[in-house]
Design a protein around this motif. Structure first.
Motif, mmCIF file in Angstrom:
data_model
loop_
_atom_site.group_PDB
_atom_site.id
_atom_site.type_symbol
_atom_site.label_atom_id
_atom_site.label_comp_id
_atom_site.label_asym_id
_atom_site.label_seq_id
_atom_site.Cartn_x
_atom_site.Cartn_y
_atom_site.Cartn_z
ATOM 1 N N SER A 148 0.941 -1.364 0.000
ATOM 2 C CA SER A 148 0.067 0.014 -0.039
ATOM 3 C C SER A 148 0.829 1.225 0.141
ATOM 4 C CB SER A 148 -0.832 0.020 1.080
ATOM 5 O OG SER A 148 -2.112 -1.187 0.940
ATOM 6 N N ALA A 149 2.014 1.128 0.676
ATOM 7 C CA ALA A 149 2.886 2.430 0.834
ATOM 8 C C ALA A 149 3.516 2.758 -0.860
ATOM 9 C CB ALA A 149 4.183 2.108 1.705
ATOM 10 N N SER A 150 3.605 1.370 -1.402
ATOM 11 C CA SER A 150 4.183 1.606 -2.700
ATOM 12 C C SER A 150 3.066 2.141 -3.630
ATOM 13 C CB SER A 150 4.716 0.356 -3.296
ATOM 14 O OG SER A 150 5.164 0.431 -4.561
ATOM 15 N N GLU A 168 0.612 9.610 -5.683
ATOM 16 C CA GLU A 168 0.842 10.711 -5.400
ATOM 17 C C GLU A 168 1.739 11.105 -6.816
ATOM 18 O OE1 GLU A 168 3.426 11.677 -2.004
ATOM 19 O OE2 GLU A 168 2.259 10.060 -0.891
ATOM 20 N N GLN A 178 -2.353 9.778 4.183
ATOM 21 C CA GLN A 178 -2.564 8.047 3.974
ATOM 22 C C GLN A 178 -1.235 7.834 4.124
ATOM 23 O OE1 GLN A 178 -5.409 6.471 4.966
ATOM 24 N NE2 GLN A 178 -4.143 4.560 4.919
ATOM 25 N N SER A 179 -0.272 8.072 3.362
ATOM 26 C CA SER A 179 0.946 7.744 3.047
ATOM 27 C C SER A 179 1.817 7.510 4.426
ATOM 28 C CB SER A 179 1.901 8.394 2.063
ATOM 29 O OG SER A 179 3.060 7.803 1.798
ATOM 30 N N GLU A 180 1.495 8.647 5.091
ATOM 31 C CA GLU A 180 2.390 8.995 6.261
ATOM 32 C C GLU A 180 1.862 8.005 7.427
ATOM 33 O OE1 GLU A 180 1.836 12.984 7.375
ATOM 34 O OE2 GLU A 180 3.313 13.749 5.841
ATOM 35 N N VAL A 230 -5.620 0.952 0.146
ATOM 36 C CA VAL A 230 -4.377 1.602 1.063
ATOM 37 C C VAL A 230 -4.257 1.048 2.395
ATOM 38 C CG1 VAL A 230 -4.340 3.721 -0.481
ATOM 39 C CG2 VAL A 230 -5.872 3.657 1.317
ATOM 40 N N THR A 258 0.409 4.232 -2.499
ATOM 41 C CA THR A 258 0.406 5.744 -2.495
ATOM 42 C C THR A 258 1.370 6.519 -3.167
ATOM 43 O OG1 THR A 258 1.448 5.459 -0.326
ATOM 44 C CG2 THR A 258 -0.865 5.049 -0.222
ATOM 45 N N GLN A 259 2.579 6.028 -3.011
ATOM 46 C CA GLN A 259 3.553 6.900 -3.817
ATOM 47 C C GLN A 259 3.603 7.003 -5.243
ATOM 48 O OE1 GLN A 259 7.331 4.611 -2.825
ATOM 49 N NE2 GLN A 259 7.284 5.464 -0.760
ATOM 50 N N VAL A 287 -3.991 11.711 -0.037
ATOM 51 C CA VAL A 287 -3.101 10.723 -0.287
ATOM 52 C C VAL A 287 -1.820 10.699 0.739
ATOM 53 C CG1 VAL A 287 -1.524 9.239 -1.919
ATOM 54 C CG2 VAL A 287 -3.775 10.238 -2.587
ATOM 55 N N GLU A 288 -1.177 11.808 0.674
ATOM 56 C CA GLU A 288 -0.014 12.225 1.474
ATOM 57 C C GLU A 288 -0.398 11.665 2.977
ATOM 58 O OE1 GLU A 288 0.999 16.151 0.588
ATOM 59 O OE2 GLU A 288 2.116 15.816 -1.017
#
Length: 267
Positions: A63-65, A71, A208-210, A147, A67-68, A205-206
């Motif tokens: 999910s981290a990948s 972005e 959520q990434s954090e 995510v 969201t990147q 999205v940022e």
């Protein structure tokens, strides 16, 4: 009571030798693998929880990948809209100059030619602003992105309301009069609204990434506390079992010598 048929002392020493040797091997396996749970019998419940945590961490890392990538996708969309906004500013300048009443027809033709090219450039930017083969600012992009660790942990990457081609913006292919200035002002406002929409989605999205990064850190700590071996503790255990094993070997040797000593009484 001294007997020769059964060496009870040797049997007892052998029992402790086998147990201490097994414990020593178990500690060595944990040290070598770095895992507190080498087999399910070590901690069945802990193993089940640890494996679930590993699964959740794997899903969150993906999910981290994701969201990147989202972005990056949104940055591409915003970049395309920013260029269109710049073009519209130039088109407004051209339309204002065209309608200034101070130009001859030849000069107006040159201005109109540039204006027409800029309209075509807007459509080119819209058609070429894409990510992985999917166009982004022509109202066709709308994806649901997972995510989290569950299928219902999603963000809607919906750009279906973003349509920045010349037709959607109401632009004419040529300058026809002062009305084009008003039309361009409206187009500039629409593109600004599109950028605001993309910016709001980027912000979500940022965040959520954090949040994903925080979850991964916490879950990895939890997994470590359950599955990872405390090397200092296991080294201490290994040393203790090693001493006990050596003591049991010495005791077994002494027990066998005792049996031989009893037999010497019969000589």
């Amino acid at each position: 009571m001294p007997v020769v048929s059964t060496n009870t002392a040797a049997n007892s020493a052998l029992f402790y030798l086998n147990r201490n040797s097994a414990n020593q091997s178990d500690s060595l396996n944990k040290i070598s693998s770095g895992s507190r749970i080498v087999s399910s019998s070590d901690d069945a419940a802990g193993l089940a929880v640890g494996e679930q945590l590993k699964s959740d961490i794997s899903a969150l890392e993906q999910s981290a990948s994701t969201t990147q990538q989202v972005e990056s996708l949104l940055q591409i969309a915003d970049g395309g809209l920013a260029r269109i906004s710049d073009i519209l500013q130039r088109m407004k300048s051209l339309a204002t100059q065209y309608n200034s009443g101070t130009l001859d027809s030849t000069s107006q033709t040159y201005i109109n030619d540039e204006y027409t090219e800029l309209v075509s450039e807007i459509d080119l930017i819209v058609s070429s602003t894409e990510y992985n083969g999917q166009t982004l600012i022509d109202s066709t992009y709308n994806q649901t992105v997972v995510v989290g660790v569950s299928a219902n942990h999603t963000i809607s990457a919906d750009l279906s309301g973003v349509s920045a081609n010349s037709t959607a913006l109401g632009l004419n292919a040529n300058i026809s009069g002062t009305g084009d200035i008003t039309t361009i002002d409206g187009a500039i406002g629409n593109v600004a609204g599109f950028r605001a929409q993309v910016g709001a989605l980027t912000s979500a999205v940022e965040f959520q990434s954090e949040n994903i990064a925080t979850q991964i850190t916490n879950l990895q700590a939890a997994k470590s506390s359950i599955l990872d071996a405390d090397l200092a503790e296991e080294q201490t255990n290994f040393t203790n079992y090693q001493v006990l094993t050596e003591a049991a070997i010495a005791g077994l040797s002494q027990a066998n010598e005792m049996q031989s000593s009893i037999l010497s009484l019969l000589r």
